[in-house]
Every structure is written in C-alpha cells, then in structure tokens.
Design an enzyme around this catalytic site. Structure first.
Site, PDB file in Angstrom:
ATOM      1  N   SER A   1     -81.843 -23.891  24.190  1.00 47.50           N
ATOM      2  CA  SER A   1     -81.178 -22.506  24.732  1.00 47.50           C
ATOM      3  C   SER A   1     -82.301 -21.727  24.794  1.00 47.50           C
ATOM      4  CB  SER A   1     -80.029 -22.198  23.907  1.00 47.50           C
ATOM      5  OG  SER A   1     -80.531 -22.090  22.566  1.00 47.50           O
TER       6      SER A   1
ATOM      7  N   LYS B   1     -77.617 -15.935  25.097  1.00 49.98           N
ATOM      8  CA  LYS B   1     -78.420 -17.068  24.698  1.00 49.98           C
ATOM      9  C   LYS B   1     -77.700 -17.886  25.955  1.00 49.98           C
ATOM     10  CE  LYS B   1     -77.757 -20.621  21.388  1.00 49.98           C
ATOM     11  NZ  LYS B   1     -77.690 -20.593  19.733  1.00 49.98           N
TER      12      LYS B   1
ATOM     13  N   THR C   1     -74.735  -9.415  20.028  1.00 51.50           N
ATOM     14  CA  THR C   1     -75.336  -8.255  19.585  1.00 51.50           C
ATOM     15  C   THR C   1     -76.889  -8.608  19.716  1.00 51.50           C
ATOM     16  OG1 THR C   1     -73.803  -8.419  17.816  1.00 51.50           O
ATOM     17  CG2 THR C   1     -75.495  -6.877  17.922  1.00 51.50           C
ATOM     18  N   TYR C   2     -77.680  -7.690  20.103  1.00 56.42           N
ATOM     19  CA  TYR C   2     -78.965  -7.698  20.162  1.00 56.42           C
ATOM     20  C   TYR C   2     -79.680  -7.290  18.802  1.00 56.42           C
ATOM     21  CZ  TYR C   2     -83.953  -6.858  21.173  1.00 56.42           C
ATOM     22  OH  TYR C   2     -85.353  -6.648  21.079  1.00 56.42           O
ATOM     23  N   ALA C   3     -80.089  -8.212  17.915  1.00 56.14           N
ATOM     24  CA  ALA C   3     -80.847  -7.886  16.833  1.00 56.14           C
ATOM     25  C   ALA C   3     -82.121  -7.471  16.935  1.00 56.14           C
ATOM     26  CB  ALA C   3     -80.745  -9.233  15.716  1.00 56.14           C
TER      27      ALA C   3
ATOM     28  N   ASP D   1     -86.198 -11.762  13.357  1.00 55.94           N
ATOM     29  CA  ASP D   1     -85.502 -12.632  12.308  1.00 55.94           C
ATOM     30  C   ASP D   1     -86.283 -12.079  11.016  1.00 55.94           C
ATOM     31  OD1 ASP D   1     -87.156 -15.213  11.890  1.00 55.94           O
ATOM     32  OD2 ASP D   1     -86.845 -15.170  13.868  1.00 55.94           O
TER      33      ASP D   1
ATOM     34  N   ASP E   1     -76.643 -23.525   7.340  1.00 53.94           N
ATOM     35  CA  ASP E   1     -77.825 -23.613   7.975  1.00 53.94           C
ATOM     36  C   ASP E   1     -78.454 -22.198   7.524  1.00 53.94           C
ATOM     37  OD1 ASP E   1     -80.506 -24.642   8.695  1.00 53.94           O
ATOM     38  OD2 ASP E   1     -79.679 -24.458  10.803  1.00 53.94           O
TER      39      ASP E   1
ATOM     40  N   GLU F   1     -84.836 -17.805   9.409  1.00 57.37           N
ATOM     41  CA  GLU F   1     -84.966 -17.837  10.730  1.00 57.37           C
ATOM     42  C   GLU F   1     -83.648 -17.451  11.441  1.00 57.37           C
ATOM     43  OE1 GLU F   1     -86.163 -20.192   8.889  1.00 57.37           O
ATOM     44  OE2 GLU F   1     -87.265 -21.585  10.421  1.00 57.37           O
TER      45      GLU F   1
ATOM     46  N   ASP G   1     -76.450 -18.045  14.125  1.00 59.69           N
ATOM     47  CA  ASP G   1     -76.746 -19.384  14.344  1.00 59.69           C
ATOM     48  C   ASP G   1     -75.502 -20.325  13.482  1.00 59.69           C
ATOM     49  OD1 ASP G   1     -77.395 -21.689  15.133  1.00 59.69           O
ATOM     50  OD2 ASP G   1     -79.605 -21.777  14.588  1.00 59.69           O
TER      51      ASP G   1
HETATM   52  N1  LIG Z   1     -78.611 -11.736  18.897  1.00 59.17           N
HETATM   53  C1  LIG Z   1     -79.978 -12.124  18.780  1.00 59.17           C
HETATM   54  N2  LIG Z   1     -80.714 -11.196  18.782  1.00 59.17           N
HETATM   55  C2  LIG Z   1     -82.382 -11.225  18.848  1.00 59.17           C
HETATM   56  N3  LIG Z   1     -82.595 -12.420  18.776  1.00 59.17           N
HETATM   57  C3  LIG Z   1     -81.937 -13.375  18.765  1.00 59.17           C
HETATM   58  C4  LIG Z   1     -80.647 -13.403  18.659  1.00 59.17           C
HETATM   59  N4  LIG Z   1     -80.041 -14.678  18.728  1.00 59.17           N
HETATM   60  C5  LIG Z   1     -81.123 -15.651  18.765  1.00 59.17           C
HETATM   61  N5  LIG Z   1     -82.435 -14.778  18.549  1.00 59.17           N
HETATM   62  C6  LIG Z   1     -83.590 -15.345  18.591  1.00 59.17           C
HETATM   63  O1  LIG Z   1     -83.561 -16.383  19.688  1.00 59.17           O
HETATM   64  C7  LIG Z   1     -84.428 -17.542  19.309  1.00 59.17           C
HETATM   65  C8  LIG Z   1     -83.529 -18.603  19.763  1.00 59.17           C
HETATM   66  O2  LIG Z   1     -82.301 -18.593  19.038  1.00 59.17           O
HETATM   67  P1  LIG Z   1     -81.331 -19.792  19.291  1.00 59.17           P
HETATM   68  O3  LIG Z   1     -80.111 -19.496  18.575  1.00 59.17           O
HETATM   69  O4  LIG Z   1     -81.305 -20.162  20.983  1.00 59.17           O
HETATM   70  O5  LIG Z   1     -82.067 -21.101  18.813  1.00 59.17           O
HETATM   71  P2  LIG Z   1     -82.101 -21.526  17.334  1.00 59.17           P
HETATM   72  O6  LIG Z   1     -80.887 -21.454  16.424  1.00 59.17           O
HETATM   73  O7  LIG Z   1     -83.322 -20.781  16.743  1.00 59.17           O
HETATM   74  O8  LIG Z   1     -82.407 -23.240  17.545  1.00 59.17           O
HETATM   75  P3  LIG Z   1     -81.232 -24.135  17.569  1.00 59.17           P
HETATM   76  O9  LIG Z   1     -80.507 -23.903  18.685  1.00 59.17           O
HETATM   77  O10 LIG Z   1     -82.271 -25.184  17.852  1.00 59.17           O
HETATM   78  O11 LIG Z   1     -80.732 -24.043  16.108  1.00 59.17           O
HETATM   79  C9  LIG Z   1     -84.498 -17.242  17.585  1.00 59.17           C
HETATM   80  O12 LIG Z   1     -85.849 -17.085  17.414  1.00 59.17           O
HETATM   81  C10 LIG Z   1     -83.586 -16.210  17.211  1.00 59.17           C
HETATM   82  O13 LIG Z   1     -84.290 -15.412  16.415  1.00 59.17           O
END
Ligand SMILES: Nc1ncnc2c1ncn2[C@@H]1O[C@H](COP(=O)(O)OP(=O)(O)OP(=O)(O)O)[C@@H](O)[C@H]1O
Length: 876
Positions: A253, A270, A320-322, A326, A365, A369, A383
């Site tokens: 993703s 995502k 939600t945009y964080a 992380d 998990d 991160e 996640d």
């Molecule tokens: N809601 C969000 N707001 C801000 N950043 C985000 C948000 N969700 C994910 N991210 C950031 O985007 C990146 C990718 O997230 P994603 O959930 O696709 O993958 P992941 O969980 O890190 O990996 P995997 O899917 O392999 O477990 C991460 O670095 C994460 O910190």
C-alpha cells in the site's frame, strides 16, 4: 435500453415490504449480492423510462413495486468496499423517474419537499446540465442511513462511527449546513454527469487551492462551492479527493495525504493495490484491518476509518490524517524520551490497550511505527492488519489454554507441535480471496503469510488448516513469547509490547535486539533484558513486570476486563491524571540523557579529561573563541596557531594537496573506509543511541562525509548524512551533538576534544554549503553553557538545533505544539532548563569546576558579543 428486472417486476409487496427492503439494504440484513441485484435492476428499470416523463412530482400513487424500486435505488447507493457489485449498481436515476413512478407526495414525505428544493437548485444549474432535463434526487430523510456512510451498512447501526450521529465527514458537513441536501443526482447522460462532476471538482479544487494560498476569493466562493455540492454523488471515489503528498508505504500500500474536495478536510488515504494483495495473499489482512478500524473508529486514541471504496486496481482506506507521523522517528531523533514524556505516552498506550481489549481486539503488532500522532501530539493507534478479534468464548478458552500450556510446558517442553490449538499459523485458504476483488483470485502465489482472524471464527472452514512454522504475527522485536511459541493469544500479548515500547522510549532501543530474527527470538524466549545505566528505576520495574514470559504473570493480565488497574497504579504512573489524559497537552519531547545532565548516577560522565589543565589556557580560550571567529583548524597541538590564520579554511585543499594527503594516508588502517577521500579528522567517539553507547571510529572526510566504523569488527557502521541543514553543537569538552533533519547524533569524545570536532565539522560545512548553512559555534557554546545568548542570529541558529523535537520531525506544515517548540523554550528558558538539564558544564573537582565555569563564561561572552567585539577580545 430495456432491461428486464425480475426482482422488481415480481415484487408485489406492500408498504411493509418496501420498508423491509429499505431496512435490509440499510442494515445489511439482505445479503449484499441480493441488495445489489435488486438495486441494479431497479435502478436500470427506472432509468430506462426516464426520458418520457415530466418533472411533475404531483403524480399518481406509486405501486408497491415502484416503492420497492425506489428503496432498491437507495440501497444501490450504499456501496461498500466489501461489496464491489453494489458500487456498480449505482446507476442513473433522474428526477423524471420519480415522476413517472407516480409517487405520492404524502408517502414520500420530506422527499418531495426536498425534490422541490432540488428542482429550484437545478433550475439555477440548468445551464451546466445542458440537456434540459432536471436531475433527480433522493433525500437525506429516505436514505440517510443508507447513503451517508456506505461502508458501515454491514456493521449495523452506522451512526456510531462519527460525531453527531453522522457516519461520514461528508454527511456531517452536509448536516452542519442544516439543509436536506440531495444526495444523488443524475443527469440524463452519464457523460454529462461526468462533465458536471469535473466542473464541480475543478471549482472545488480551485477553492481549495485558494484557501491554501489564503486568497480572499476562497471565502467569497464558499457559497459557490455549496452550490456545486449537490452535484456530487454520495458514494466516494478517488475523484472525491485531491491526492497530495505521499506519506509512506507499506508492503502493498501507499499512503497519501488527500483533501476531500467537498469538505476540504484532510485525510490519509491508504491505497492498496489489489494485485499485490492477491499476490501476497493478504486478503484476510485487509479485511481484518478494515473490520477492526471500523470497530475502533471514534474511539479516542485510534485512527478513524472514514470510508472505504475501490476501483478496478485499488482499495482505498480513507483515514484520519495523523499529522505528526509515527512515534519511531521521535525516539530516533532524540535518542530516548525523558521520563515525563515516556510516562505520558506509556499512559496513553495503556488507555489504548484498555479500549482495544474491552472490545476483544488484540492488536498484536503494537510498536512505535504503528503509534501515530495527531496534530496535538496525542497517540492514534493504527495498523490493525495483524489484529485478532476474540469472542468472549475465545478469551475464556485462551485463558484456560494458557494455564494448560503453562503446565504442559513445565512438564514437557518438547510439545510445541500444537496441531489442535486455535493458533496463528494458518495457511491462507485458497478461496479466501477478498470478496470484492473480482476475478483476480487465481493470481495465486505460494508463500502465504500467517493469518488468523475473527473472520475465520465466523467463516466456515473449508479445509483443515495446518500450523505454519517460521512465521508469526507482528514484528520480531515486539512479539510476545506466546505468539512465538504458537500459544493461545490473549490481550496480554499487547501488554508485552507495551513493556517493549516503554523500554524503547526510555533507552532508545527495543529490549530484544539482534542481528537477525532468530537471535531476537532467542532473546525474547529467554527474556534477557539489559537495563542500561541510568534507566529510570520505576520504569525499569514496570518493564520487568510487563515482560514476563508467562502471559498470566504480566502486570495487568489478571485485571478486570479492559481496565488495567494494576498498571495504572504502578509507581511509574504516579501523578498521571488518567481521566483527562487525552485532553492534556502532552509533555514536549525532550531527550533523556542522564549522561549529559546532573545525574548522580553518572559522575564519570562529567569528569574532565585528564590531559586538561585547571584554568583556561591559551589553547582553550582560543579554541572557544576561535569558533566564534569562524577560524578553521583541525584538532591537534598546532591548532591554536592555525586559528589565527583565518584567511583560508584549512579544509579547502587544492587538488595537489588532496593527492598528497591521500598518498600519505594510505598506510592508515582507516583509509580503506574513506573511499579515496582525504581524512580530515579522525578519532574514537562513543556514539550514543538513547542510553546505549558504542565505541566508534569517526572519520571526517573531504566528501564531506562523517563515517563511523566499528573498531572491533572493522566494519563501517554508517554515516551521518550531510546536508546544508546539518548542525553541530558542543555540550561540553566531551560531548557534542550532530543534528540532522531526521536524527540527532550524540557523540562523546572520551579524549575531550568535542570542541575540535564541532569546529572541524563546521568548517567542512562552510566549505561545502557556504557560511549561511553553518550553525555558529558560539551559539552552540552558549547553548552548551545553558546561558542565554543575546545574539539574535546565534539564537536563531541555536533554536534551529533545539532539542525540543516536534516540528522538524512531523511532515506537517502546521506549527508544533507551543510548549515544545523552540520558541516556547526561548520564552521560558527556566522551564526548559528544568525540562532539559543539558550541557551544564559540571565537574567533580573544584579545579575542573573552575575550568568549566570559566569556559562557560568565555563562551557565553563570545556568543553575546558581536563578531568585531569578539575578535577584539580574542586578540586581547
Ligand atoms: N492515518 C495516517 N496518517 C498519517 N500517516 C499514516 C497513516 N496511516 C499510515 N500512515 C503512514 O504511512 C506509512 C504506510 O502505512 P501502511 O499502513 O500502508 O503500511 P505499514 O502498516 O507501515 O506496513 P504494512 O502494511 O506492511 O504493515 C507508514 O509510515 C505510516 O506511518
């Protein structure tokens, strides 16, 4: 086009039947496929006769069949990601269709009123339609629960997911305008609708850009934006968002910052590639993530899932945009958190665990991160791909299995082939494809990942799953022993991770480390945790209580369901106001560096190197003030003389000089690491990461590069990345910090030549990027002294390298929370000193105290002086 709709044609039901169709469409009581076919068929039938009808809504009573059609059309708008066909079913319905259906105004209630209103709106918008036909509407009254958040229909009452009973931000925004806005409109040709959408979107885009640019037109045009809003269909698609910068990526993703063109709210979207999901066999992972995110939406401390949708290639999670990213980069940046900060974030994590566990969700998990930070620096857990949703029965069973296993393990350690256990090591069932990834399921590749999920508990098992070896749910460093041992999962798995994260926040590294997963697993199973010197004692006790191999013995494991009284009352959390924790402003993130503050545990850290004399000799004064003058030199006995020669940066070597020096250094054993560059300075340093320090040979080369090498293994361990933003700061004679945009390197020169390092690095930086890019040493020295410097330029440089880390890490254009910003520290130096007692030159002996004090005074004087004045002082 005439389409026969068997369901619609055969439907002779009464009004109750209509309601029942509505209800089933709304609540998911009807199977998605049925709803879809009803919806599709009905919509098509309605559309097929649209061209012959007028706009008159005062028409003959509808038949039950027609009512059913309407309900089905409404159902068709409840597209959800799990039911791809539903999305396809959102076919054209025009205003004329309703007239043709002869709906009774009284039956339609508010719908009719709204349609009239819509008529008016459409009259204003006729020119955009171009076809002369008005568009039809359905109303919020009829379809509110079916259309507002199309994703939640399968989860029953969707109102619980967003504030004020609204299930999507769009709905909330619409409602806030308090007008029963039409939800779905359709022009007489798809093409024209598309053009309308494009026009609306481009207008919205312009408005958004105007708003971003602060253009006055943006506010003027708000009403125009409202006017075009009704043209937007309720079902979200990628076209409803402006995709902005890329935030990050996962294994299948990509996450983007996006703005809803209608509400202008920011989201993180995502985008999961279906092809990759299928190839990696992550269907269950995705389903589970979506399900658990729904469960945790609107729960404080969790990323909300606003909606999901899909197109042919991708699945989209609108979240939600964080804003602040992380947690991991923050830990990496400062090395480790101070106790106040760790306490706060650990407490937020305890609350998050309570929230998940009382919903029977085990995250499995948890790691830095996956802990995101919102704009106020509060945690948002994300996640959920590895999460497990347990039924209460599973919980009880797991608890009893735990005791059985405990007994078994004690009696015979060999029986880890637990074929019967409800474990984590399922093979993916071949047919467990995402229910909405059409026709791509034979893209099958082996190597499926570990999976278990609540889905499996409610899905028929088509074949006996076999435990898999060598895979686990979670991340190696944070995985609990029972997960590794294929044991039953309980919420205590997250408490283990909590222990690991607390340890990491304090010390800078996770407790179980190793060069590969195997080594890490061995560490985990033996639970061998080293607590470095200086680790806060209460934190140590908490971590020890959480990192118990037997999950039943973990602190909190025996607590009341979903309320961790024993964790909350642990001394480490003394003073935490649990009830208001998330309303409080989190403490600023400051590094925990007992080695460089007045900590009695670290007297050795303050010892002045033995080769220094009491008082300030000429060399030291020159060294301190020379930095203010920006005179370059490399450390060594002749450095004082060189400093006076300020005509040329000593690192500014001609090609001939470089060649000569390269030849000369060939006998040097570190030469091989310099990649044919000239080594300008080298020396042993202790490179600290949190509380851990490792001895490294540090090379400064003409690259410019700062290379660090493991002197025992003679392996290059890494480089400190150079950029114009690189800053360097001395804390005392031994300790200096190198700030890079992503990390602060804490370096400790046991020989006491930290100031030489600072000077050398600055010289190299000046040479490479010009003097503007270089932080002044004087500010560093002033900062080191903890005395306020008065030079504004120095100050700004100093603040740019401030240890209060927030804004520089977050990929956000919003300002950092006020109390942890450099500005706040400037405004309240006393408070900041209290928070961050760094750099006071403290020495154990009277003589060295004198040295230190004088050094500090000189340095701060130098910092306060203008360059000219400082030059005079130096020459005097
Ligand atoms: N809601 C969000 N707001 C801000 N950043 C985000 C948000 N969700 C994910 N991210 C950031 O985007 C990146 C990718 O997230 P994603 O959930 O696709 O993958 P992941 O969980 O890190 O990996 P995997 O899917 O392999 O477990 C991460 O670095 C994460 O910190």
């Amino acid at each position: 086009m005439e389409v026969v709709c068997p369901i619609a044609m055969q439907n002779n039901g009464t009004q109750q039947q209509q309601q029942s169709v509505e209800t089933s469409a709304t609540t998911g009581g009807q199977s998605p496929a049925t709803c879809v076919s009803i919806a599709t068929a009905a919509a098509v039938v309605v559309a097929s006769s649209s061209s012959n009808n007028s706009n008159n809504i005062e028409t003959p009573p509808t038949t039950p069949q027609q009512q059913s059609n309407i309900a089905a059309v409404a159902a068709a708008t409840t597209a959800t990601m799990p039911a791809m066909p539903k999305e396809k079913a959102t076919t054209a319905v025009s205003f004329n269709n309703f007239a043709e259906l002869g709906l009774k105004k009284e039956r339609l209630g508010v719908m009719a009123t709204t349609m009239t209103r819509m008529q008016k709106q459409q009259q204003q918008q006729q020119q955009t339609c171009g076809c002369g036909a008005a568009s039809a509407v359905t109303t919020t009254t009829t379809t509110s629960t079916t259309t507002e958040n199309n994703n939640n229909s399968r989860y029953g009452n969707s109102n619980r997911y967003l504030p004020n009973g609204h299930t999507s931000p769009l709905a909330a925004a619409l409602a806030s305008n308090s007008s029963p806005l039409p939800i779905y409109t359709m022009c007489c040709s798809q093409q024209e609708l598309h053009q309308q959408q494009l026009r609306a979107q481009s207008q919205n885009t312009k408005l958004y850009i105007d708003a971003m640019m602060g253009s006055p037109s943006s506010s003027r045009n708000t009403s125009a934006a409202t006017a075009v809003e009704p043209l937007t269909p309720p079902k979200k698609s990628a076209d409803d968002y402006i995709f902005g910068r890329y935030i990050g990526e996962g294994s299948f993703s990509m996450v983007y910052l996006a703005v809803d063109v209608h509400t202008r709210r920011e989201y993180a979207i995502k985008v999961c590639e279906k092809r990759l999901i299928l190839r990696e066999r992550k269907q269950d992972y995705i389903k589970r993530e979506r399900e658990v995110m729904h469960m945790m939406t609107n729960v404080p401390g969790f990323v909300n899932l606003s909606c999901t949708f899909q197109d042919q290639r991708s699945l989209y999670f609108v979240m939600t945009y964080a804003k602040k990213g992380d947690l991991l980069p923050y830990i990496n940046k400062v090395g480790s958190f101070d106790v106040a900060c760790t306490r706060h974030y650990a407490a937020e994590l305890v609350l998050a665990c309570e929230q998940m566990h009382r919903r029977n969700v085990v995250h499995r998990d948890l790691k830095p991160e996956n802990i995101l930070l919102d704009e106020d620096m509060h945690m948002l857990i994300a996640d959920f791909g590895s999460a497990k949703v347990m039924t209460p029965k599973e919980r009880t069973e797991a608890a009893s299995q735990l005791s059985d296993r405990g007994r078994r393990r004690r009696s015979a350690r060999s029986s880890d082939d637990d074929e019967d256990s409800e474990d984590l090591y399922y093979d993916l069932d071949d047919q467990d494809d995402l229910d909405d990834v059409d026709g791509e399921s034979n893209d099958d590749v082996d190597g499926g990942d570990e999976v278990d999920s609540a889905y499996h508990s409610c899905m028929p098992r088509r074949r006996q799953r076999r435990p898999r070896r060598g895979s686990f749910v979670g991340t190696a460093q944070y995985v609990s022993p029972e997960v590794l041992q294929n044991g039953p999962i309980t919420p205590a798995a997250d408490l283990w991770a909590l222990g690991c994260i607390v340890y990491q926040m304090i010390s800078g590294l996770p407790p179980f480390r190793g060069s590969n997963d195997y080594v890490i697993f061995k560490e985990i199973l033996s639970c061998g945790v080293d607590f470095p010197q200086g680790f806060d004692k209460d934190a140590e006790d908490l971590v020890k209580c959480l990192l118990k191999v037997d999950p039943r013995e973990r602190l909190g494991a025996q607590d009341e369901f979903g309320y961790y009284e024993s964790i909350r009352s642990h001394p480490f959390f003394a003073g935490i106001q649990w009830r208001t924790l998330r309303q409080q402003t989190p403490p600023p993130i400051y590094p925990y560096l007992p080695g460089v503050c007045k900590d009695e545990d670290f007297p050795s850290s303050f010892s002045v190197p033995g080769d220094l004399e009491p008082g300030l000799d000429e060399r030291q004064i020159t060294r301190l003030l020379g930095m203010e003058l920006g005179v370059g030199s490399v450390g060594g006995s002749d450095s004082a003389a060189q400093k006076t020669a300020k005509t040329k940066n000593s690192f500014d070597l001609s090609d001939a000089e470089k060649m000569q020096r390269r030849q000369a250094q060939k006998t040097d054993k570190w030469h091989v690491f310099a990649d044919d560059e000239v080594i300008l300075k080298k020396g042993f340093v202790n490179k600290r990461k949190g509380l851990f320090a490792r001895k490294r040979m540090l090379l400064l080369t003409t690259g410019p590069r700062l290379i660090y090498i493991d002197p025992v293994q003679m392996i290059k361990k890494g480089e400190i990345p150079w950029s114009p933003e690189l800053r360097v700061e001395a804390k005392n004679f031994k300790i200096f910090f190198v700030y890079t945009p992503n990390r602060t390197y804490y370096l400790d020169d046991p020989e006491g030549y930290a100031l030489d390092w600072v000077e050398a690095i600055e010289n190299m930086s000046k040479l490479s990027y010009g003097s503007a890019a270089t932080a002044t040493s004087a500010s560093a020295s002033a900062s080191a002294s903890s005395l306020p410097a008065t030079s504004s330029s120095n100050r700004s440089n100093s603040s740019s390298s401030s240890l209060a880390i927030v804004a520089s890490i977050a990929n956000s254009n919003s300002s950092a929370s006020s109390n942890c910003s450099p500005t706040a520290r400037r405004n309240s130096p006393a408070a900041c000193r209290q928070q961050m007692p760094l750099g006071s030159l403290t020495a154990p002996t009277a003589a060295s105290t004198t040295t230190a004090t004088l050094a500090v005074t000189s340095a701060s004087a130098a910092a306060a002086a203008t360059t000219t004045h400082a030059k005079k002082t130096a020459s005097n």
